[in-house]
Design a protein around this motif. Structure first.
Motif, mmCIF file in Angstrom:
data_model
loop_
_atom_site.group_PDB
_atom_site.id
_atom_site.type_symbol
_atom_site.label_atom_id
_atom_site.label_comp_id
_atom_site.label_asym_id
_atom_site.label_seq_id
_atom_site.Cartn_x
_atom_site.Cartn_y
_atom_site.Cartn_z
ATOM 1 N N UNK A 122 9.719 -0.013 -29.031
ATOM 2 C CA UNK A 122 9.536 0.479 -27.738
ATOM 3 C C UNK A 122 10.836 0.131 -26.858
ATOM 4 N N UNK A 123 11.747 1.046 -26.219
ATOM 5 C CA UNK A 123 12.691 0.833 -25.401
ATOM 6 C C UNK A 123 12.222 1.081 -23.943
ATOM 7 N N UNK A 124 10.823 1.325 -23.770
ATOM 8 C CA UNK A 124 10.247 1.564 -22.482
ATOM 9 C C UNK A 124 10.029 2.966 -22.298
ATOM 10 N N UNK A 125 11.187 3.858 -22.429
ATOM 11 C CA UNK A 125 11.014 5.187 -22.177
ATOM 12 C C UNK A 125 10.778 5.853 -23.445
ATOM 13 N N UNK A 126 10.886 5.488 -24.588
ATOM 14 C CA UNK A 126 10.648 5.967 -25.889
ATOM 15 C C UNK A 126 10.294 4.955 -27.060
ATOM 16 N N UNK A 127 9.878 5.349 -28.137
ATOM 17 C CA UNK A 127 9.515 4.623 -29.042
ATOM 18 C C UNK A 127 9.802 5.251 -30.460
ATOM 19 N N UNK A 128 10.025 4.451 -31.318
ATOM 20 C CA UNK A 128 10.069 5.142 -32.782
ATOM 21 C C UNK A 128 9.575 3.974 -33.816
ATOM 22 N N UNK A 129 9.035 4.633 -34.810
ATOM 23 C CA UNK A 129 8.345 3.666 -35.677
ATOM 24 C C UNK A 129 8.919 3.916 -37.105
ATOM 25 N N UNK A 130 8.577 2.899 -38.023
ATOM 26 C CA UNK A 130 9.397 2.503 -39.143
ATOM 27 C C UNK A 130 8.543 1.942 -40.155
ATOM 28 N N UNK A 131 8.743 2.326 -41.381
ATOM 29 C CA UNK A 131 7.645 1.596 -42.287
ATOM 30 C C UNK A 131 7.791 0.090 -42.565
ATOM 31 N N UNK A 132 6.789 -0.746 -42.624
ATOM 32 C CA UNK A 132 7.156 -2.220 -42.845
ATOM 33 C C UNK A 132 7.903 -2.737 -43.837
ATOM 34 N N UNK A 133 8.081 -1.855 -44.874
ATOM 35 C CA UNK A 133 8.908 -1.980 -46.066
ATOM 36 C C UNK A 133 10.320 -2.077 -45.807
#
Length: 159
Positions: A122-133
């Motif tokens: 999270x950068x506060x205004x937005x977030x992104x997700x990625x695989x743990x791998x």
């Protein structure tokens, strides 16, 4: 010649010294601590030179020799020489010292959470997700995961 009581005393001292040396708990690396809290080691680049952690409050700081930056895919990441925040099980928050360049803006990464096999940034205004791998290995300052593609003279400033 040494008397048997002096020999015995010497043996006891040697055994106690060896026992104390082996019983001293080994300080975990910061990468080991990350894993204890449910994160993969690749959240931090290689080269951390130390850390502090208050296990009661979760306040932590990680130290590097200097600022560290690298590119992974289309993201440029930068770690200041000291990063800090609060760590709890599968959550890092109140982060300071880690930024990501998105388009032309440098944004602070303020929180990282792990949910099963995904990690959310999270950068506060937005977030992104990625695989743990994607984080099983630590990137290297200057070149990320593409260190084999470095120029022959070792100049990483153009990367």
């Amino acid at each position: 010649m040494m008397s048997s009581s002096i020999k015995f005393l010497c043996i006891v001292v040697v055994c106690l010294t060896a026992s104390c040396a082996f019983s001293q708990p080994q300080r975990l690396s910061v990468y080991d601590v990350l894993m204890e809290y449910g994160f993969p080691v690749g959240l931090l680049p290689k080269g951390a030179i130390g850390y502090s952690l208050n296990r009661e409050t979760g306040h932590f700081a990680v130290y590097f020799d200097k600022t560290c930056s690298f590119v992974i895919e289309s993201y440029t990441l930068q770690y200041k020489s000291t990063i800090s925040g609060i760590i709890s099980n599968r959550r890092l928050y109140n982060l300071k010292g880690v930024t990501v360049k998105i388009l032309l803006l440098w944004l602070n990464i303020v929180e990282v959470k792990r949910d099963d096999e995904d990690i959310y940034f999270s950068v506060g205004i937005a977030s992104a997700d990625f695989g743990v791998d994607n984080f099983l290995e630590s990137p290297q300052c200057g070149c990320g995961f593409d260190c084999n593609k470095l120029p022959l003279n070792g100049d990483v400033s153009s990367i």
